[in-house]
Design a protein around this motif. Structure first.
Motif, mmCIF file in Angstrom:
data_model
loop_
_atom_site.group_PDB
_atom_site.id
_atom_site.type_symbol
_atom_site.label_atom_id
_atom_site.label_comp_id
_atom_site.label_asym_id
_atom_site.label_seq_id
_atom_site.Cartn_x
_atom_site.Cartn_y
_atom_site.Cartn_z
ATOM 1 N N GLU A 195 2.771 -12.783 6.293
ATOM 2 C CA GLU A 195 3.411 -12.801 4.978
ATOM 3 C C GLU A 195 2.570 -13.584 3.972
ATOM 4 O OE1 GLU A 195 7.634 -14.213 2.908
ATOM 5 O OE2 GLU A 195 7.464 -14.080 5.089
ATOM 6 N N THR A 232 -0.493 -11.610 2.653
ATOM 7 C CA THR A 232 -0.313 -10.482 1.739
ATOM 8 C C THR A 232 -0.739 -10.829 0.316
ATOM 9 O OG1 THR A 232 2.001 -11.117 1.331
ATOM 10 C CG2 THR A 232 1.581 -9.517 3.089
ATOM 11 N N ARG A 233 -0.662 -12.103 -0.051
ATOM 12 C CA ARG A 233 -1.081 -12.513 -1.394
ATOM 13 C C ARG A 233 -2.570 -12.276 -1.610
ATOM 14 N NH1 ARG A 233 -0.220 -18.587 -3.999
ATOM 15 N NH2 ARG A 233 -1.472 -18.248 -5.881
ATOM 16 N N GLU A 275 4.143 -13.820 12.361
ATOM 17 C CA GLU A 275 4.800 -13.099 11.276
ATOM 18 C C GLU A 275 4.720 -13.863 9.962
ATOM 19 O OE1 GLU A 275 6.240 -11.868 15.191
ATOM 20 O OE2 GLU A 275 6.071 -13.829 14.211
ATOM 21 N N GLY A 276 4.894 -15.180 10.015
ATOM 22 C CA GLY A 276 4.801 -15.987 8.809
ATOM 23 C C GLY A 276 3.415 -15.968 8.204
ATOM 24 N N ASN A 277 2.410 -15.975 9.070
ATOM 25 C CA ASN A 277 1.031 -15.923 8.595
ATOM 26 C C ASN A 277 0.730 -14.599 7.903
ATOM 27 O OD1 ASN A 277 0.553 -18.471 9.653
ATOM 28 N ND2 ASN A 277 -0.339 -17.697 11.549
#
Length: 257
Positions: free
Chosen positions: A243, A246-247, A239-241
């Motif tokens: 996020e 998304t950049r 999940e952190g990856n």
């Protein structure tokens, strides 16, 4: 090298010697690893993506750089298979063993990636003379990108250029990291001719990770937290990856491999 050296300990000894030479060369603040790290750090700071490309076994180093745990998020893997995955070609096109020697292939792969001017190209080839490799480097330079090469200077200096331009990867790149592999890549000489046990992947991984580590140091010194992947196999990692990715939405590809 004697026949007694053609064994596990012989490869370990010769391989570690090559790794130690590479590590020693990185100690200089003016060395090529430092220069490579500066290119990588600048790319990250300017919101660029590191476009990594190689063919054959050089794809192992592309995977080492693009999309792995502990690696930088703004990285994209370029491949000849992109002609099928993103370009609409039939899978049978990949059956051609001479595909990487055909003109126009690298330009199509480049165009399919739609890179931005701030993107850095990391191009990996032990020989540095394959047509698609040289074509990609030339295309990147023509479009204003910086190019970082990982190649064997011993090999590339010992063979003729095969691209119509007469140039090799090392002639085009802004920074060249020498993987210290011998001509032909294989390290241990066999009696009667020939050699066994390739070196370039081992030393190439060392160069990639040293350059990334040094780039992370430069980013931290500039007050920038390096955007790095956490293993997807730890709680919250996947999940952190997502996020972080998304950049760079639409600019980095993450397919099953």
């Amino acid at each position: 090298m004697s026949v007694d050296s053609v064994n596990a300990s012989g490869f370990a000894r010769e391989g570690l010697d090559a790794l130690n030479r590479i590590a020693a060369s990185a100690a200089s603040a003016e060395g090529e690893v430092r220069r490579a790290a500066e290119l990588i750090a600048h790319c990250v700071r300017t919101d660029g993506v590191i476009q990594a490309f190689g063919t054959g076994h050089s794809q192992a180093l592309v995977l080492e750089l693009a999309g792995r745990a502990g690696g930088l998020v703004p990285t994209n893997r370029l491949s000849i298979a992109d002609l099928v995955l993103y370009g609409g070609d039939a899978p049978s096109v990949l059956d051609d063993p001479l595909l990487e020697r055909k003109p126009g292939v690298a330009e199509r792969i480049y165009d399919l990636a739609e890179p931005r001017p701030e993107d850095l190209f990391v191009i990996i080839s032990n020989s540095g003379v394959n047509s698609v490799i040289v074509e990609m480097a030339l295309r990147a330079k023509e479009r204003g990108h910086r190019v970082l090469a990982i190649t064997s200077l011993s090999h590339t200096r010992a063979v003729p250029a095969s691209h119509p331009s007469g140039r090799k990867l090392a002639d085009i790149a802004d920074v060249v990291l020498d993987n210290a592999a011998p001509r032909g890549d294989a390290l241990l000489e066999l009696p009667g001719g020939g050699s066994v046990c390739a070196l370039s992947t081992l030393t190439g991984v060392m160069l990639v990770q040293m350059a990334v580590a040094e780039a992370a140091s430069l980013l931290l010194a500039a007050g920038v937290r390096p955007p790095v992947y956490v293993s997807a196999n730890v709680p919250g990692g996947f999940e952190g990856n997502l996020e972080l990715e998304t950049r760079y939405a639409g600019r980095i590809r993450r397919t099953a491999s």
